[in-house]
Design an enzyme around this catalytic site. Structure first.
Site, PDB file in Angstrom:
ATOM      1  N   GLY A 178     -11.254   2.363   5.080  1.00 26.38           N
ATOM      2  CA  GLY A 178     -10.317   1.211   5.865  1.00 26.38           C
ATOM      3  C   GLY A 178     -10.087   1.760   7.376  1.00 26.38           C
TER       4      GLY A 178
ATOM      5  N   GLY B 169      -9.587  -0.992  10.221  1.00 22.69           N
ATOM      6  CA  GLY B 169      -8.193  -1.847   9.944  1.00 22.69           C
ATOM      7  C   GLY B 169      -7.103  -1.300  11.090  1.00 22.69           C
ATOM      8  N   GLN B 170      -5.956  -1.853  11.138  1.00 23.38           N
ATOM      9  CA  GLN B 170      -4.952  -1.475  11.851  1.00 23.38           C
ATOM     10  C   GLN B 170      -4.420  -0.098  11.857  1.00 23.38           C
ATOM     11  N   ASP B 171      -4.340   0.461  10.532  1.00 24.34           N
ATOM     12  CA  ASP B 171      -3.990   1.758  10.118  1.00 24.34           C
ATOM     13  C   ASP B 171      -4.873   2.712  10.519  1.00 24.34           C
TER      14      ASP B 171
ATOM     15  N   SER C   6      -6.152  -6.846   1.936  1.00 25.27           N
ATOM     16  CA  SER C   6      -4.803  -6.626   2.257  1.00 25.27           C
ATOM     17  C   SER C   6      -4.080  -8.050   2.618  1.00 25.27           C
TER      18      SER C   6
ATOM     19  N   SER D 202       2.374  -0.207  -1.567  1.00 28.09           N
ATOM     20  CA  SER D 202       2.870  -1.280  -0.603  1.00 28.09           C
ATOM     21  C   SER D 202       4.304  -1.805  -1.150  1.00 28.09           C
TER      22      SER D 202
ATOM     23  N   GLU E 223       5.061  -4.703  -1.275  1.00 30.32           N
ATOM     24  CA  GLU E 223       4.682  -5.923  -1.868  1.00 30.32           C
ATOM     25  C   GLU E 223       4.738  -5.713  -3.570  1.00 30.32           C
TER      26      GLU E 223
ATOM     27  N   TYR F 209      -2.598  -9.437  -4.891  1.00 33.52           N
ATOM     28  CA  TYR F 209      -2.601  -8.235  -4.318  1.00 33.52           C
ATOM     29  C   TYR F 209      -1.646  -7.284  -4.676  1.00 33.52           C
TER      30      TYR F 209
ATOM     31  N   HIS G   9       4.223  -3.013   8.473  1.00 29.15           N
ATOM     32  CA  HIS G   9       4.186  -2.408   9.718  1.00 29.15           C
ATOM     33  C   HIS G   9       2.948  -2.993  10.567  1.00 29.15           C
TER      34      HIS G   9
ATOM     35  N   ARG H   6      -2.660  -5.534  15.135  1.00 30.78           N
ATOM     36  CA  ARG H   6      -2.614  -6.162  13.532  1.00 30.78           C
ATOM     37  C   ARG H   6      -3.792  -7.156  13.530  1.00 30.78           C
TER      38      ARG H   6
HETATM   39  P1  NDP Z   1      -6.345  -4.190   7.457  1.00 34.43           P
HETATM   40  O1  NDP Z   1      -6.640  -5.230   6.527  1.00 34.43           O
HETATM   41  O2  NDP Z   1      -6.268  -3.911   8.940  1.00 34.43           O
HETATM   42  O3  NDP Z   1      -7.533  -3.173   7.064  1.00 34.43           O
HETATM   43  C1  NDP Z   1      -8.262  -3.114   5.683  1.00 34.43           C
HETATM   44  C2  NDP Z   1      -9.352  -2.087   5.546  1.00 34.43           C
HETATM   45  O4  NDP Z   1      -9.869  -2.224   4.460  1.00 34.43           O
HETATM   46  C3  NDP Z   1     -10.527  -2.612   6.630  1.00 34.43           C
HETATM   47  O5  NDP Z   1     -10.888  -1.493   7.452  1.00 34.43           O
HETATM   48  C4  NDP Z   1     -11.583  -3.226   5.764  1.00 34.43           C
HETATM   49  O6  NDP Z   1     -13.028  -3.035   6.432  1.00 34.43           O
HETATM   50  C5  NDP Z   1     -11.287  -2.289   4.666  1.00 34.43           C
HETATM   51  N1  NDP Z   1     -12.066  -2.622   3.327  1.00 34.43           N
HETATM   52  C6  NDP Z   1     -11.827  -4.023   2.510  1.00 34.43           C
HETATM   53  N2  NDP Z   1     -12.779  -4.008   1.700  1.00 34.43           N
HETATM   54  C7  NDP Z   1     -13.292  -3.026   1.734  1.00 34.43           C
HETATM   55  C8  NDP Z   1     -14.351  -2.320   0.529  1.00 34.43           C
HETATM   56  N3  NDP Z   1     -14.651  -2.974  -0.621  1.00 34.43           N
HETATM   57  N4  NDP Z   1     -14.606  -1.025   0.494  1.00 34.43           N
HETATM   58  C9  NDP Z   1     -13.931  -0.388   1.838  1.00 34.43           C
HETATM   59  N5  NDP Z   1     -12.977  -0.712   2.822  1.00 34.43           N
HETATM   60  C10 NDP Z   1     -12.958  -2.222   2.471  1.00 34.43           C
HETATM   61  O7  NDP Z   1      -5.132  -3.340   6.796  1.00 34.43           O
HETATM   62  P2  NDP Z   1      -4.069  -2.203   7.275  1.00 34.43           P
HETATM   63  O8  NDP Z   1      -4.837  -1.278   8.158  1.00 34.43           O
HETATM   64  O9  NDP Z   1      -2.828  -3.141   7.740  1.00 34.43           O
HETATM   65  O10 NDP Z   1      -3.356  -1.515   6.026  1.00 34.43           O
HETATM   66  C11 NDP Z   1      -3.991  -0.295   5.505  1.00 34.43           C
HETATM   67  C12 NDP Z   1      -3.895  -0.064   3.988  1.00 34.43           C
HETATM   68  O11 NDP Z   1      -2.309  -0.128   3.741  1.00 34.43           O
HETATM   69  C13 NDP Z   1      -4.251  -1.381   3.231  1.00 34.43           C
HETATM   70  O12 NDP Z   1      -4.664  -0.669   1.944  1.00 34.43           O
HETATM   71  C14 NDP Z   1      -3.005  -2.246   3.071  1.00 34.43           C
HETATM   72  O13 NDP Z   1      -3.181  -2.960   1.755  1.00 34.43           O
HETATM   73  C15 NDP Z   1      -1.907  -1.125   2.761  1.00 34.43           C
HETATM   74  N6  NDP Z   1      -0.664  -1.499   3.444  1.00 34.43           N
HETATM   75  C16 NDP Z   1      -0.274  -2.107   4.625  1.00 34.43           C
HETATM   76  C17 NDP Z   1       0.614  -2.280   5.132  1.00 34.43           C
HETATM   77  C18 NDP Z   1       0.881  -2.900   6.487  1.00 34.43           C
HETATM   78  O14 NDP Z   1       2.008  -3.618   6.602  1.00 34.43           O
HETATM   79  N7  NDP Z   1      -0.008  -3.019   7.264  1.00 34.43           N
HETATM   80  C19 NDP Z   1       1.881  -1.975   4.271  1.00 34.43           C
HETATM   81  C20 NDP Z   1       1.453  -1.514   3.127  1.00 34.43           C
HETATM   82  C21 NDP Z   1       0.502  -1.164   2.647  1.00 34.43           C
HETATM   83  P3  NDP Z   1     -13.614  -4.240   7.159  1.00 34.43           P
HETATM   84  O15 NDP Z   1     -12.915  -4.271   8.420  1.00 34.43           O
HETATM   85  O16 NDP Z   1     -14.830  -4.185   6.811  1.00 34.43           O
HETATM   86  O17 NDP Z   1     -13.178  -5.669   6.360  1.00 34.43           O
HETATM   87  P1  GDR Z   2       3.071  -9.741   3.831  1.00 34.67           P
HETATM   88  O1  GDR Z   2       2.471 -10.084   5.395  1.00 34.67           O
HETATM   89  O2  GDR Z   2       2.474 -10.977   2.908  1.00 34.67           O
HETATM   90  O3  GDR Z   2       4.215  -9.363   3.935  1.00 34.67           O
HETATM   91  O4  GDR Z   2       1.816  -8.607   3.545  1.00 34.67           O
HETATM   92  P2  GDR Z   2       2.269 -11.414   5.986  1.00 34.67           P
HETATM   93  O5  GDR Z   2       2.469 -11.108   7.670  1.00 34.67           O
HETATM   94  O6  GDR Z   2       1.120 -12.270   5.741  1.00 34.67           O
HETATM   95  O7  GDR Z   2       3.622 -12.542   5.632  1.00 34.67           O
HETATM   96  C1  GDR Z   2       4.926 -11.878   5.862  1.00 34.67           C
HETATM   97  C2  GDR Z   2       5.840 -13.120   5.621  1.00 34.67           C
HETATM   98  O8  GDR Z   2       5.731 -14.225   6.425  1.00 34.67           O
HETATM   99  C3  GDR Z   2       5.607 -15.544   5.788  1.00 34.67           C
HETATM  100  N1  GDR Z   2       4.893 -16.452   6.643  1.00 34.67           N
HETATM  101  C4  GDR Z   2       3.632 -16.531   6.925  1.00 34.67           C
HETATM  102  N2  GDR Z   2       2.829 -15.698   6.896  1.00 34.67           N
HETATM  103  C5  GDR Z   2       1.411 -15.729   7.302  1.00 34.67           C
HETATM  104  N3  GDR Z   2       0.554 -14.812   7.311  1.00 34.67           N
HETATM  105  N4  GDR Z   2       1.186 -16.933   8.273  1.00 34.67           N
HETATM  106  C6  GDR Z   2       2.045 -17.864   8.344  1.00 34.67           C
HETATM  107  O9  GDR Z   2       1.838 -18.762   8.979  1.00 34.67           O
HETATM  108  C7  GDR Z   2       3.505 -17.496   7.873  1.00 34.67           C
HETATM  109  N5  GDR Z   2       4.603 -18.180   7.821  1.00 34.67           N
HETATM  110  C8  GDR Z   2       5.500 -17.720   7.165  1.00 34.67           C
HETATM  111  C9  GDR Z   2       4.743 -15.048   4.220  1.00 34.67           C
HETATM  112  O10 GDR Z   2       5.062 -16.365   3.513  1.00 34.67           O
HETATM  113  C10 GDR Z   2       5.396 -13.890   4.152  1.00 34.67           C
HETATM  114  O11 GDR Z   2       6.581 -14.154   3.360  1.00 34.67           O
HETATM  115  C11 GDR Z   2       1.663  -7.404   4.392  1.00 34.67           C
HETATM  116  C12 GDR Z   2       0.156  -7.120   4.370  1.00 34.67           C
HETATM  117  O12 GDR Z   2      -0.095  -6.117   5.324  1.00 34.67           O
HETATM  118  C13 GDR Z   2       0.092  -6.436   2.964  1.00 34.67           C
HETATM  119  O13 GDR Z   2      -1.196  -5.826   2.966  1.00 34.67           O
HETATM  120  C14 GDR Z   2       1.103  -5.251   2.867  1.00 34.67           C
HETATM  121  O14 GDR Z   2       1.019  -4.807   1.705  1.00 34.67           O
HETATM  122  C15 GDR Z   2       2.419  -5.800   3.126  1.00 34.67           C
HETATM  123  O15 GDR Z   2       2.623  -6.497   4.397  1.00 34.67           O
HETATM  124  C16 GDR Z   2       3.541  -5.120   3.004  1.00 34.67           C
END
Ligand code: NDP
Ligand code: GDR
Length: 327
Positions: free
Chosen positions: A8, A11-13, A82, A127, A129, A151, A181, A186
């Site tokens: 990953g 991605g953001q993290d 994610s 997560s 979630e 998810y 986060h 993001r």
């Molecule tokens: P992102 O959606 O920004 O990044 C997801 C990453 O997963 C990308 O690099 C993506 O690659 C990669 N990926 C997707 N499919 C595959 C695959 N088949 N094989 C290998 N890599 C793959 O997520 P975040 O950075 O926000 O989050 C990081 C992790 O933390 C995730 O697992 C998320 O579920 C978890 N998480 C995130 C939270 C948050 O608030 N951000 C909170 C709690 C948990 P590509 O760019 O190629 O699509």
């Molecule tokens: P979440 O994040 O589902 O908590 O998962 P998201 O920002 O998508 O939604 C947060 C809340 O906002 C409400 N919402 C909307 N959401 C989106 N995306 N778009 C809209 O227009 C909108 N309007 C209202 C949603 O219903 C929801 O309640 C994120 C991801 O990063 C996961 O991978 C991670 O595990 C969890 O946070 C913790």
């Protein structure tokens, strides 16, 4: 020099964590999927020094190959499908990547490590979630899991599989139950970034309306830069375990909008909002608020950016970005 492999990475993290590890003197490898992933350029630009290896969480042998090349001391499994809303549309794919992908990487580490499965430290991105229909307020490590989306269900599988590998094989496998986060990095599909980008565009006169879903949902939102620090600290502990990482504050999507428009100097924010049922979810997580006392006590971790600071950072970054793009 310690070595780390991050799935990953694009991605953001992945970006924040690799910055941290490079600062700490690690040799950092990132797993990137696809034969010509356009985000390779992003990684090269934002975190030069990271070495990319091709692989996919659904392909066990590609993970074994990556481990052989990287020879990591630490593996951070951040790769996932994610976006919660998308997980209803592609539930099987979400399961393959976000659930079975965890088994694949754990199994690859076990096979690669030979006699000593504990020699590679493993972090699983669990997560909030997973708490879904919350059974405690605030949620902590012992709270019963009740996921509300494909998810969330996939993350529960990965969470318990991580615990199982720790208990079955003595692996140093930790699971961080991270609450939402966010950051200027993001993805635009998530609500905070959708709002910061939309508000910036409205402020610069590029659009008039933002179409949203459920404004009453509440989340515990922190800054991604702080949260990757918690991941790293988990793997520096002598024994592996699980930690909730959260700010302990909750805000509604409505409060997020109010705050973002205020930062941009727009008072009549409700005039700029439409709602569309297609953004509502089949089952919602209404309220998330985490109790990170254990992370505070054991890891010495605490967040450095509050809600207002986070929203300000994101709106200002998008205003700058749009402004520069117009020149
Ligand atoms: P992102 O959606 O920004 O990044 C997801 C990453 O997963 C990308 O690099 C993506 O690659 C990669 N990926 C997707 N499919 C595959 C695959 N088949 N094989 C290998 N890599 C793959 O997520 P975040 O950075 O926000 O989050 C990081 C992790 O933390 C995730 O697992 C998320 O579920 C978890 N998480 C995130 C939270 C948050 O608030 N951000 C909170 C709690 C948990 P590509 O760019 O190629 O699509
Ligand atoms: P979440 O994040 O589902 O908590 O998962 P998201 O920002 O998508 O939604 C947060 C809340 O906002 C409400 N919402 C909307 N959401 C989106 N995306 N778009 C809209 O227009 C909108 N309007 C209202 C949603 O219903 C929801 O309640 C994120 C991801 O990063 C996961 O991978 C991670 O595990 C969890 O946070 C913790």
């Amino acid at each position: 020099m310690p070595r780390a492999l991050i799935t990953g990475i694009t991605g953001q993290d992945g970006l924040y964590l690799s910055e941290l590890l490079l600062r700490e003197g690690y040799e950092v490898y990132g797993l990137i999927r696809g034969q010509n992933n356009p985000k390779a350029d992003l990684v090269a630009r934002e975190v030069p020094g990271v070495q990319l290896l091709t692989g996919d969480l659904t392909d066990l042998s590609s993970l074994l190959r990556a481990l052989r090349v990287a020879q990591p001391d630490e593996v951070y499994n951040l790769g996932a499908v994610s976006f919660v809303a998308y997980s209803w549309e592609q539930a099987a794919l979400t399961t393959e990547v976000t659930a079975t992908g965890v088994l694949n990487i754990l199994e690859a580490i076990r096979l690669h490590s030979g006699d000593d499965p504990s020699r590679i430290r493993f972090y699983q991105a669990s997560s909030s979630e997973m708490f879904g229909k919350v059974q405690d307020v605030p949620q902590r490590e012992s709270t019963l899991l009740w996921p509300r989306s494909p998810y969330g269900v996939a993350k529960v599988y990965g969470h318990y599989m991580t615990i199982n590998y720790r208990e079955s094989y003595g692996m140093h496998a930790s699971s961080g139950i991270l609450f939402n986060h966010e950051s200027p990095r993001r993805g635009p599909e998530f609500v905070t970034r959708k709002v910061s980008m939309g508000v910036a565009a409205i402020k610069l006169g590029l659009r008039d309306k933002l179409t949203m879903g459920n404004l009453d949902a509440r989340r515990d939102w922190g800054f991604a830069g702080d949260y990757v620090e918690a991941m790293w600290r988990m793997l520096q502990q002598p024994t592996a375990s699980d930690f909730v990482v959260a700010t302990g504050e909750t805000h509604s999507v409505r409060e997020l909008l109010e705050c973002a428009f205020r930062v941009a100097g727009i008072d009549d924010w409700e005039q700029h909002i439409d709602q569309d049922k297609s953004f509502f979810r089949p089952a919602e997580v209404d309220l998330l608020i985490g109790d990170a006392s254990r992370a505070r006590t054991v890891l010495g971790w605490k967040p450095s950016v509050d809600f207002e600071g986070l929203v300000t950072m994101m709106v200002e970054a998008d205003l700058r970005r749009l402004h520069d793009a117009q020149r």
